[in-house]
Design a protein around this motif. Structure first.
Motif, short mmCIF file in Angstrom:
data_model
loop_
_atom_site.label_atom_id
_atom_site.label_comp_id
_atom_site.label_asym_id
_atom_site.label_seq_id
_atom_site.Cartn_x
_atom_site.Cartn_y
_atom_site.Cartn_z
N ALA A 1 0.73 -1.26 0.28
CA ALA A 1 -0.11 -0.02 0.43
C ALA A 1 0.59 1.73 -0.23
CB ALA A 1 -0.71 0.24 1.21
N VAL A 2 1.95 1.69 0.77
CA VAL A 2 2.89 2.18 0.90
C VAL A 2 3.42 2.83 -0.88
CG1 VAL A 2 5.47 2.95 1.84
CG2 VAL A 2 3.59 2.09 3.48
N TYR A 3 3.78 1.69 -1.51
CA TYR A 3 4.67 1.74 -2.93
C TYR A 3 3.33 2.11 -3.79
CZ TYR A 3 5.88 0.71 -7.30
OH TYR A 3 6.70 0.63 -8.86
N ILE A 4 2.30 1.80 -3.54
CA ILE A 4 0.78 1.99 -4.73
C ILE A 4 0.52 3.72 -3.88
CG2 ILE A 4 -1.12 2.02 -4.98
CD1 ILE A 4 -1.44 -0.81 -4.38
N SER A 5 0.82 3.93 -2.64
CA SER A 5 -0.09 5.54 -2.56
C SER A 5 1.26 6.72 -2.45
CB SER A 5 -0.71 5.08 -1.07
OG SER A 5 -0.46 6.30 -0.58
N LYS A 6 2.50 6.73 -2.35
CA LYS A 6 3.21 7.01 -2.20
C LYS A 6 5.12 7.16 -2.70
CE LYS A 6 1.09 8.33 1.70
NZ LYS A 6 0.73 9.34 1.59
N ILE A 7 4.60 5.51 -3.38
CA ILE A 7 6.21 5.86 -4.38
C ILE A 7 5.45 5.64 -6.07
CG2 ILE A 7 8.08 4.20 -4.88
CD1 ILE A 7 8.13 3.99 -1.65
N ALA A 8 5.10 4.42 -5.67
CA ALA A 8 4.63 4.32 -7.79
C ALA A 8 4.54 5.69 -8.40
CB ALA A 8 3.63 3.39 -7.51
N LYS A 9 4.46 6.06 -10.67
CA LYS A 9 4.09 6.73 -10.72
C LYS A 9 2.43 6.80 -10.75
CE LYS A 9 8.21 7.32 -12.93
NZ LYS A 9 8.87 6.27 -13.03
N PRO A 10 1.66 7.28 -10.90
CA PRO A 10 0.46 7.39 -10.52
C PRO A 10 -0.05 6.46 -11.44
CG PRO A 10 0.48 10.47 -10.54
CD PRO A 10 2.26 8.91 -10.90
N LYS A 11 0.61 6.37 -13.36
CA LYS A 11 0.27 5.38 -14.23
C LYS A 11 0.92 3.47 -13.77
CE LYS A 11 0.64 7.23 -18.24
NZ LYS A 11 1.51 7.53 -19.91
N THR A 12 1.99 3.23 -12.67
CA THR A 12 2.02 1.98 -12.25
C THR A 12 1.16 1.78 -11.29
OG1 THR A 12 4.21 3.21 -12.27
CG2 THR A 12 4.22 0.98 -11.53
N ALA A 13 1.00 2.53 -10.53
CA ALA A 13 -0.42 2.38 -9.15
C ALA A 13 -2.17 2.03 -9.99
CB ALA A 13 -0.40 4.20 -8.43
N ALA A 14 -1.89 2.15 -11.05
CA ALA A 14 -3.19 2.29 -11.87
C ALA A 14 -3.30 0.86 -12.38
CB ALA A 14 -3.29 3.22 -12.98
N VAL A 15 -2.17 0.09 -12.21
CA VAL A 15 -2.86 -0.88 -12.97
C VAL A 15 -1.95 -2.71 -11.79
CG1 VAL A 15 -1.26 -3.10 -14.42
CG2 VAL A 15 -1.09 -0.30 -15.20
N ILE A 16 -0.74 -1.57 -10.75
CA ILE A 16 -1.29 -2.58 -10.22
C ILE A 16 -2.14 -2.78 -8.88
CG2 ILE A 16 0.38 -2.78 -7.88
CD1 ILE A 16 2.59 -1.78 -9.17
N TYR A 17 -2.72 -1.95 -8.67
CA TYR A 17 -4.12 -1.88 -7.50
C TYR A 17 -4.96 -2.60 -8.31
CZ TYR A 17 -7.16 0.42 -3.75
OH TYR A 17 -8.17 0.28 -3.16
#
Lengths: 288, 288
Positions: free
Chosen positions: A92-108
């Protein structure tokens, strides 16, 4: 005008009735659980039932001690929390604080897929991939064991932990983090010293939610646990509260059947306590 | 960033790198796990799916296994549950959001709804068996299963409907009432049509839950795989849904290929459900 008022009153009543169905359902479930669960506990004796270490429901001299089930459930849940929670929070830390929005939009969304996978599918993979793997790695005669249960459960609670923690972490006011960075802390230090502590109430709610899921899971556990009424040990075949009920319910009768309902009552009490704790955390989160 | 890190003490630097590595590791592990699960199920399962598998009933004479009865049971259970739960759930949400004036009643209903969410499916299965199958005398049949699921998915429908009702601007209601409409008229013609997407999301989520459910259905709807196409007849007889069939074929009969094939079908449904919800949400966002 009058007809209109009558329609209004009727609709109000209908919607009110719809509204109280949830309350009725909770009441019916509670009443049925208690009524069907109490008789066997009375007959067997409370201490003997809860603290008895032997379950032999079909023996000539039947024993109904469910301590192995209770402890197995607690150990399995604790194990799943110990593995699942750190991984879930860091993801969750990675998704919310570190990942680029585009990466987060795939992983989440991918992780949220885990929540939709039916428990029998987890059971299938657990039974045919995980259990043989454990058997080979640890050189056991049989891979169905508490460890397999713990691994399956920790995967199953991941999506809950990730989504609740992610929401909590994203709700941390950016000023907190900016303040910390401005004082010279690195991004990672800020995450661990500021963001996670600030989101702790939300993260705790996620953990409690995970506990509820893990302790109530039945089918996936059934397929990997081996279902022998042993006291819990990492490499022993175990029976949990849920699987103890599911395994024997289809053919049980008499006192054995009543005892199964008593097990369900114990499980229900656990779940209700967890629900209350969860509600407390959520309320606290709301009022902030 | 590099400058900032260079000026740190060695200890802080190592800690920083370590924690950052841990975060990446956890996120990567979770993501790879999801992908591996999905790919594995498809690789193992898709090859086992054939036209005959999908369109026949199991035959003892020919020794073949087909899942048509389970597909039909699943569809019938989904339809029946949704037909019953939709008016109840939407009605409850309307009451909570539009009619209720007493805050305590609202809080109580919401608490009950939350509680229902937390109750594990095995308990629904037991109470469903006691209440619908035995007390109401329905016996183990699709209808008992559907009624049990109604209680289980009620919170989902109530919550999603409530959320979408909240997004309908207050001015719509005021406008309608100012023009002389009664409350019910305003709800029927203005409020409900504006929250159709939310209700639809609730339905899709509910379908996902039903498709994946097994523990609550085994003791209520049963495990039979007999082909009955007439819905009224089917509702009165025992029938296992796809998830239940997966469990029975894999755990009780050792037909692993059949299990993988059903798992692949379930995964396709899960993916479709996730995409469906995404599409609706995107549409909602566009409008807002």
């Amino acid at each position: 005008m009058k007809a209109k008022n009558i329609v209004e009153l009727v609709m109000n009543t209908i919607f009110f009735l719809c509204g109280i169905i949830a309350i009725l359902a909770v009441l019916i479930i509670t009443v049925y659980m208690i009524i069907s669960g109490i008789p066997a506990i009375r007959e067997i004796g409370f201490t003997e039932f809860i603290f008895g270490q032997e379950w032999a429901s079909t023996a000539a001299d039947p024993k109904f001690g469910i301590l192995p089930f209770i402890l197995s459930s607690i150990y399995a849940t604790a194990g799943a929390i110990i593995i699942g929670v750190p991984i879930g929070i860091l993801t969750a830390v990675y998704i919310s604080k570190i990942a680029k929005p585009k990466t987060a939009a795939v992983i989440y969304p991918a992780i949220q897929l885990l929540a939709g996978i039916p428990s029998v599918v987890y059971g299938l993979i657990g039974m045919l991939v995980l259990v043989p793997a454990i058997m080979n790695v640890f050189d056991l005669s049989n891979g169905t064991c508490l460890l397999a249960v713990i691994i399956v459960l920790s995967i199953m609670i991941l999506p809950n932990i990730v989504s609740v923690s992610e929401t909590a972490l994203s709700a941390v006011p950016p000023e907190y983090e900016e303040g910390s960075m401005a004082l010279g802390a690195t991004k990672i230090e800020t995450i661990f010293r500021v963001s996670i502590p600030a989101a702790k109430s939300g993260i705790a709610a996620g953990v409690v939610l995970g506990v509820g899921r893990a302790i109530g899971e039945t089918m996936a556990v059934m397929m990997v646990a081996g279902n022998v009424a042993n006291m819990p040990e990492l490499f022993n075949s175990v029976t949990l509260l849920t699987t103890a009920v599911a395994k024997e319910m289809s053919y049980a009768s008499g006192l054995q059947r009543e005892a199964l309902f008593s097990i369900a009552l114990v499980l229900f009490v656990f779940i209700m306590i967890i629900n209350l704790i969860l509600n407390m955390f959520l309320k606290r989160g709301d009022s902030k | 960033m590099d400058n900032e890190v260079r000026s740190l003490s060695k200890k802080r630097k190592t800690m920083d790198a370590l924690l950052r590595g841990l975060i990446y590791l956890c996120a990567a592990a979770t993501f790879v796990l999801v992908l591996a699960l999905i790919v594995y199920i498809f690789v193992k399962g898709v090859g086992e799916i054939s036209w005959d598998f999908l369109t026949t009933a199991p035959s003892h004479l020919k020794g073949t296994i087909g899942i048509l009865p389970n597909i039909i049971s699943t569809i019938y259970i989904i339809l029946t549950s949704l037909i019953i739960v939709l008016p109840l759930g939407v009605g409850a949400a309307i009451y909570l959001n539009e009619y209720a004036t007493n805050r305590k009643v609202v809080a109580f209903i919401e608490f009950a709804t939350e509680t229902l969410t937390g109750i594990p499916s095995i308990i629904y299965g037991l109470v469903g068996m006691l209440f619908f199958c035995q007390y109401m005398g329905l016996q183990g049949c699709l209808l008992s299963g559907a009624l049990t699921l109604v209680i289980m998915i009620l919170p989902t429908i109530v919550r999603t409907t409530q959320e979408s009702l909240k997004t309908v601007p207050q001015s719509y209601r005021e406008g309608a009432v100012a023009l002389g409409a009664t409350k019910w008229h305003a709800i029927r013609t203005i409020v409900l049509p504006s929250s159709v997407e939310g209700i639809l999301t609730g339905c899709i989520l509910a379908i996902g839950r039903i498709v994946g459910e097994s523990a609550a259905l085994i003791f209520t709807a049963g495990v039979a795989s007999i082909l009955i196409t007439n819905i009224l007849e089917a509702l009165q007889s025992s029938g296992g849904t796809l998830s239940v069939a997966l469990y029975v074929y894999v755990y009780e009969r050792g037909e692993f290929e059949v299990g993988y094939a059903i798992a692949a079908i379930l995964m396709i449904l899960v993916l479709a459900i996730n995409i469906g919800i995404k599409l609706i949400n995107a549409k909602l966002k566009k409008r807002a």
